[in-house]
Design a protein around this motif. Structure first.
Motif, PDB file in Angstrom:
ATOM      1  N   MET A 112       0.850  -1.202   0.000  1.00  0.00           N
ATOM      2  CA  MET A 112       0.000   0.000   0.000  1.00  0.00           C
ATOM      3  C   MET A 112       0.886   1.253   0.000  1.00  0.00           C
ATOM      4  O   MET A 112       1.915   1.293   0.653  1.00  0.00           O
ATOM      5  N   ILE A 113       0.473   2.262  -0.767  1.00  0.00           N
ATOM      6  CA  ILE A 113       1.201   3.531  -0.720  1.00  0.00           C
ATOM      7  C   ILE A 113       0.453   4.427   0.249  1.00  0.00           C
ATOM      8  O   ILE A 113      -0.698   4.789  -0.008  1.00  0.00           O
ATOM      9  N   ASN A 114       1.080   4.798   1.347  1.00  0.00           N
ATOM     10  CA  ASN A 114       0.397   5.709   2.243  1.00  0.00           C
ATOM     11  C   ASN A 114       0.934   7.110   2.109  1.00  0.00           C
ATOM     12  O   ASN A 114       0.255   8.023   1.679  1.00  0.00           O
ATOM     13  N   THR A 115       2.220   7.257   2.459  1.00  0.00           N
ATOM     14  CA  THR A 115       2.845   8.532   2.156  1.00  0.00           C
ATOM     15  C   THR A 115       3.936   8.239   1.149  1.00  0.00           C
ATOM     16  O   THR A 115       4.466   7.133   1.100  1.00  0.00           O
ATOM     17  N   LEU A 116       4.277   9.211   0.342  1.00  0.00           N
ATOM     18  CA  LEU A 116       5.293   8.992  -0.681  1.00  0.00           C
ATOM     19  C   LEU A 116       6.673   9.047  -0.055  1.00  0.00           C
ATOM     20  O   LEU A 116       7.109  10.090   0.424  1.00  0.00           O
ATOM     21  N   LYS A 117       7.340   7.905  -0.073  1.00  0.00           N
ATOM     22  CA  LYS A 117       8.697   7.834   0.463  1.00  0.00           C
ATOM     23  C   LYS A 117       9.635   8.553  -0.516  1.00  0.00           C
ATOM     24  O   LYS A 117       9.482   8.430  -1.728  1.00  0.00           O
ATOM     25  N   GLN A 118      10.592   9.313   0.005  1.00  0.00           N
ATOM     26  CA  GLN A 118      11.571  10.000  -0.853  1.00  0.00           C
ATOM     27  C   GLN A 118      12.842   9.155  -0.932  1.00  0.00           C
ATOM     28  O   GLN A 118      13.251   8.557   0.054  1.00  0.00           O
ATOM     29  N   PHE A 119      13.445   9.116  -2.110  1.00  0.00           N
ATOM     30  CA  PHE A 119      14.674   8.343  -2.293  1.00  0.00           C
ATOM     31  C   PHE A 119      15.803   9.274  -2.714  1.00  0.00           C
ATOM     32  O   PHE A 119      15.580  10.174  -3.534  1.00  0.00           O
ATOM     33  N   ASP A 120      17.007   9.048  -2.179  1.00  0.00           N
ATOM     34  CA  ASP A 120      18.143   9.865  -2.642  1.00  0.00           C
ATOM     35  C   ASP A 120      18.765   9.204  -3.878  1.00  0.00           C
ATOM     36  O   ASP A 120      18.377   8.105  -4.276  1.00  0.00           O
ATOM     37  N   ALA A 121      19.764   9.892  -4.461  1.00  0.00           N
ATOM     38  CA  ALA A 121      20.326   9.440  -5.743  1.00  0.00           C
ATOM     39  C   ALA A 121      20.880   8.015  -5.662  1.00  0.00           C
ATOM     40  O   ALA A 121      20.685   7.218  -6.586  1.00  0.00           O
ATOM     41  N   ASN A 122      21.540   7.678  -4.545  1.00  0.00           N
ATOM     42  CA  ASN A 122      22.099   6.326  -4.420  1.00  0.00           C
ATOM     43  C   ASN A 122      21.005   5.266  -4.311  1.00  0.00           C
ATOM     44  O   ASN A 122      21.118   4.190  -4.900  1.00  0.00           O
ATOM     45  N   GLN A 123      19.970   5.612  -3.556  1.00  0.00           N
ATOM     46  CA  GLN A 123      18.840   4.665  -3.435  1.00  0.00           C
ATOM     47  C   GLN A 123      18.149   4.471  -4.777  1.00  0.00           C
ATOM     48  O   GLN A 123      17.744   3.359  -5.116  1.00  0.00           O
ATOM     49  N   ILE A 124      18.057   5.572  -5.547  1.00  0.00           N
ATOM     50  CA  ILE A 124      17.422   5.463  -6.870  1.00  0.00           C
ATOM     51  C   ILE A 124      18.257   4.544  -7.753  1.00  0.00           C
ATOM     52  O   ILE A 124      17.729   3.664  -8.439  1.00  0.00           O
ATOM     53  N   ASN A 125      19.586   4.725  -7.713  1.00  0.00           N
ATOM     54  CA  ASN A 125      20.451   3.860  -8.535  1.00  0.00           C
ATOM     55  C   ASN A 125      20.286   2.391  -8.134  1.00  0.00           C
ATOM     56  O   ASN A 125      20.202   1.510  -8.978  1.00  0.00           O
ATOM     57  N   GLU A 126      20.189   2.143  -6.821  1.00  0.00           N
ATOM     58  CA  GLU A 126      19.974   0.770  -6.335  1.00  0.00           C
ATOM     59  C   GLU A 126      18.648   0.199  -6.851  1.00  0.00           C
ATOM     60  O   GLU A 126      18.590  -0.938  -7.329  1.00  0.00           O
TER      61      GLU A 126
ATOM     62  N   THR B  77     -12.168   2.437   2.906  1.00  0.00           N
ATOM     63  CA  THR B  77     -12.506   1.121   2.360  1.00  0.00           C
ATOM     64  C   THR B  77     -11.211   0.451   1.920  1.00  0.00           C
ATOM     65  O   THR B  77     -10.339   1.103   1.343  1.00  0.00           O
ATOM     66  N   THR B  78     -11.075  -0.831   2.212  1.00  0.00           N
ATOM     67  CA  THR B  78      -9.879  -1.562   1.812  1.00  0.00           C
ATOM     68  C   THR B  78     -10.206  -2.400   0.580  1.00  0.00           C
ATOM     69  O   THR B  78     -11.228  -3.089   0.549  1.00  0.00           O
ATOM     70  N   ILE B  79      -9.332  -2.340  -0.409  1.00  0.00           N
ATOM     71  CA  ILE B  79      -9.568  -3.107  -1.636  1.00  0.00           C
ATOM     72  C   ILE B  79      -8.348  -3.955  -1.988  1.00  0.00           C
ATOM     73  O   ILE B  79      -7.236  -3.700  -1.524  1.00  0.00           O
ATOM     74  N   SER B  80      -8.595  -4.953  -2.825  1.00  0.00           N
ATOM     75  CA  SER B  80      -7.512  -5.718  -3.421  1.00  0.00           C
ATOM     76  C   SER B  80      -7.519  -5.368  -4.914  1.00  0.00           C
ATOM     77  O   SER B  80      -8.528  -5.523  -5.598  1.00  0.00           O
ATOM     78  N   THR B  81      -6.369  -4.884  -5.416  1.00  0.00           N
ATOM     79  CA  THR B  81      -6.298  -4.411  -6.804  1.00  0.00           C
ATOM     80  C   THR B  81      -6.095  -5.592  -7.754  1.00  0.00           C
ATOM     81  O   THR B  81      -5.923  -6.737  -7.317  1.00  0.00           O
ATOM     82  N   GLN B  82      -6.055  -5.302  -9.049  1.00  0.00           N
ATOM     83  CA  GLN B  82      -5.899  -6.344 -10.066  1.00  0.00           C
ATOM     84  C   GLN B  82      -4.610  -7.151  -9.882  1.00  0.00           C
ATOM     85  O   GLN B  82      -4.556  -8.323 -10.226  1.00  0.00           O
ATOM     86  N   THR B  83      -3.550  -6.516  -9.334  1.00  0.00           N
ATOM     87  CA  THR B  83      -2.315  -7.273  -9.116  1.00  0.00           C
ATOM     88  C   THR B  83      -2.259  -7.881  -7.712  1.00  0.00           C
ATOM     89  O   THR B  83      -1.228  -8.411  -7.307  1.00  0.00           O
ATOM     90  N   GLY B  84      -3.356  -7.736  -6.966  1.00  0.00           N
ATOM     91  CA  GLY B  84      -3.396  -8.338  -5.632  1.00  0.00           C
ATOM     92  C   GLY B  84      -2.815  -7.457  -4.541  1.00  0.00           C
ATOM     93  O   GLY B  84      -2.603  -7.916  -3.416  1.00  0.00           O
ATOM     94  N   ARG B  85      -2.560  -6.178  -4.843  1.00  0.00           N
ATOM     95  CA  ARG B  85      -2.077  -5.266  -3.809  1.00  0.00           C
ATOM     96  C   ARG B  85      -3.256  -4.808  -2.965  1.00  0.00           C
ATOM     97  O   ARG B  85      -4.379  -4.724  -3.444  1.00  0.00           O
ATOM     98  N   ILE B  86      -2.961  -4.499  -1.721  1.00  0.00           N
ATOM     99  CA  ILE B  86      -3.999  -3.970  -0.832  1.00  0.00           C
ATOM    100  C   ILE B  86      -3.895  -2.451  -0.841  1.00  0.00           C
ATOM    101  O   ILE B  86      -2.799  -1.901  -0.707  1.00  0.00           O
TER     102      ILE B  86
END
Lengths: 469, 93
Positions: free
Chosen positions: A1-15, B45-54
């Motif tokens: 799940m994406i809750n807040t957008l995590k920020q990545f630095d240049a090295n993390q992006i390269n990884e 609301t909690t969903i499961s997406t087409q790739t199975g992500r929550i």
């Protein structure tokens, strides 16, 4: 799940890039400003023949080259005697998923499968999404497509909605976000969360997939007309289409063919502006991508883009939204080919350039794309009018992006504007203003801008002077 | 099965740090995604997406479908169609 957008630095992006593309971009860096472009391109180990074989395994490529005899005849009505070059169209709409993007997607999906990834992910609002989704479906890979889709009023471009529908039809998960460059952060977060393959448009796979268009055009034109094309016209946005086509032409012997870029002029509209987002009728093939991606190719979603258009562009022309709609209509009613509209940008410029070229010259337009609900020029014009854009019949040069769309009142009033490549090269060099550059840096820049070391030194002096005054 | 499209805010306007024009800076950065409902909580609301992500968010559309179309009638398209046909075939008519 994406809750807040995590920020990545240049090295993390390269990884993340190493994990998700298999390309270690650091490996190709020179000391100083440059990197080894050809080493990056050949790092996959695929030859042009390998690429062609992989694509045909996906039923992609080997599209017909169609002579547009009526469009040519129409252009000749506005040419001097013995002028009006022959116009051919590479009918890329006949690829699976309806555009040349299937070629790029086939390579990325092949690579993802070979490396054992469970899924793929791509950030795109265009035909590439449907292409990735379709190819992923064939390989049983999961697929996520992220689209920049709607403004703050939750209004989405009809063309983008159609692409979302197509992606979902092929079984992909579509994530739609509001206007803004944070799209890239969403991509990185999802790569991090899912561990999927990053099917970016700008990896070496994404570009080598297009080389087969150039190669097929060289062979097909030679077979039909007995010579290589004089001009290949490419709709230019992110730069991959032009780069790949030019490389394929050169690899197949068409070394004297001029490769010319064409974009829709959207000058004045800000690409990251919420307000401007729905004032444009083109979501790709326009100057909002074409110019920044030429003058700063590494602004893409990988550390070093494999799309480097100024290495290959021999000339660059801008057309208008209304002119492309006009030619889209002409292609349907004169040739029986319902295509585009955005993919007809290069065709629009070809129509004008043909008038200034001798009859025996051959101009190949290297793509077409499918059309339909949302994408069709009537959907676009209707959407524009509902957003307060005025529709006029007049001279194409009167179009003001974001204010009106001018449909030419005659093919005689369809005009194009030449964009000076010198201007683009100088703009590219601006980020190196007042920097001390080594000989290797200067050589790199000469390759990047397809010019001489002397010319680079001269242009750098001009750029530095301009800053001082 | 209940299939929905959810909406969530990924960045509040005042948390957007990217270089942005002012009009965009004033807007929240949001996302939409579709999936099957697996739980209805108090305010999300909690969903499961087409790739199975929550994923979690507010319901934006229930039973989402497609409404994009060929737009409304644009008379100017008939005008250019007639211009093209007459310039090409019927100049002597």
């Amino acid at each position: 799940m994406i809750n807040t957008l995590k920020q990545f630095d240049a090295n993390q992006i390269n990884e993340l890039m190493i994990q998700s593309t298999g390309v270690d971009y650091h490996r190709f860096e020179y000391e100083g400003i440059g990197f080894d472009y050809e080493a990056l391109m050949s790092s996959s180990g695929y030859t042009l023949e390998d690429v062609s074989k992989i694509q045909s395994g996906f039923n992609v490529g080997s599209t017909p080259l169609i002579e547009l005899k009526n469009i040519t005849e129409y252009a000749r009505k506005f040419s001097r005697k013995d002028f009006g070059a022959r116009i051919f169209l590479k009918d890329e709409a006949q690829n699976l998923s309806g555009s040349f993007k299937a070629r790029r997607a086939a390579m990325s999906i092949h690579e993802a499968k070979r490396r054992g990834f469970k899924g793929v992910i791509a950030a795109t609002s265009g035909n590439y999404g449907a292409a990735v989704a379709a190819m992923a479906a064939r390989e049983g890979l999961r697929c996520i497509i992220i689209q920049e889709a709607f403004d703050s009023n939750m209004m989405a471009q009809p063309e983008i909605l159609e692409k979302a529908r197509a992606c979902e039809a092929y079984g992909a998960e579509v994530i739609q976000v509001s206007v803004g460059p944070e799209l890239f952060q969403v991509l990185l977060n999802l790569i991090d969360i899912t561990g999927y393959f990053n099917a970016t448009l700008y990896s070496p796979y994404g570009i080598m997939g297009i080389e087969t268009i150039g190669s097929e055009i060289a062979h097909q034109t030679k077979e039909i007309a007995g010579k290589y094309p004089d001009i290949v016209l490419v709709t230019h946005a992110g730069g991959g289409n032009l780069t790949g086509t030019a490389r394929g032409l050169k690899k197949s012997g068409a070394t004297h063919t001029q490769v010319i870029g064409a974009s829709v002029n959207l000058t004045g509209l800000h690409m990251a502006s919420d307000k401007d987002f729905n004032l444009k009728s083109f979501t790709t093939g326009h100057t909002g991508f074409g110019i920044p991606f030429a003058t700063n190719p590494d602004r893409s979603d990988v550390p070093r883009s494999a799309a480097r258009p100024l290495r290959y562009m021999d000339d660059y022309f801008l057309t208008s939204q209304g002119s492309v709609f006009f030619i889209t209509e002409a292609l349907a009613v004169l040739e029986g080919l319902e295509r585009g509209p955005a993919g007809n940008t290069a065709l629009t410029v070809a129509f004008k350039l043909a008038q200034e070229r001798p009859k025996d010259d051959i101009i190949v337009v290297q793509e077409s794309e499918y059309t339909g609900a949302g994408k069709h020029h009537q959907s676009q014009l209707s959407f524009a009018r509902n957003n307060g854009i005025e529709l006029l019949l007049s001279s194409s040069l009167e179009e003001i992006p974001g204010k009106n769309i001018v449909l030419p009142s005659s093919a005689a009033h369809l005009d194009v504007i030449r964009k000076d490549l010198k201007e683009l090269r100088s703009s590219y060099l601006k980020k190196f203003k007042n920097m001390t550059l080594s000989k290797q840096d200067i050589t790199y820049l000469a390759n990047e801008l397809n010019t001489t070391i002397e010319e680079i030194s001269k242009m750098l002096r001009e750029v530095n002077d301009e800053i001082k005054t | 099965m209940t299939y929905v499209q959810i909406i969530k805010t990924l960045l509040k306007a005042d948390h957007r740090t990217a270089k942005l024009p002012n009009d965009t800076k004033a807007c929240d950065f949001k996302m939409l995604v579709k999936g099957e409902v697996i739980a209805i909580n108090q305010d999300s609301t909690t969903i499961s997406t087409q790739t199975g992500r929550i994923e979690n968010g507010k319901i934006y559309v229930e039973n989402p479908t497609y409404h994009h179309n060929f737009g409304e009638f644009v008379p100017e398209l008939i005008d250019i169609r007639n211009i093209i046909l007459s310039e090409m075939w019927r100049q002597d008519d």
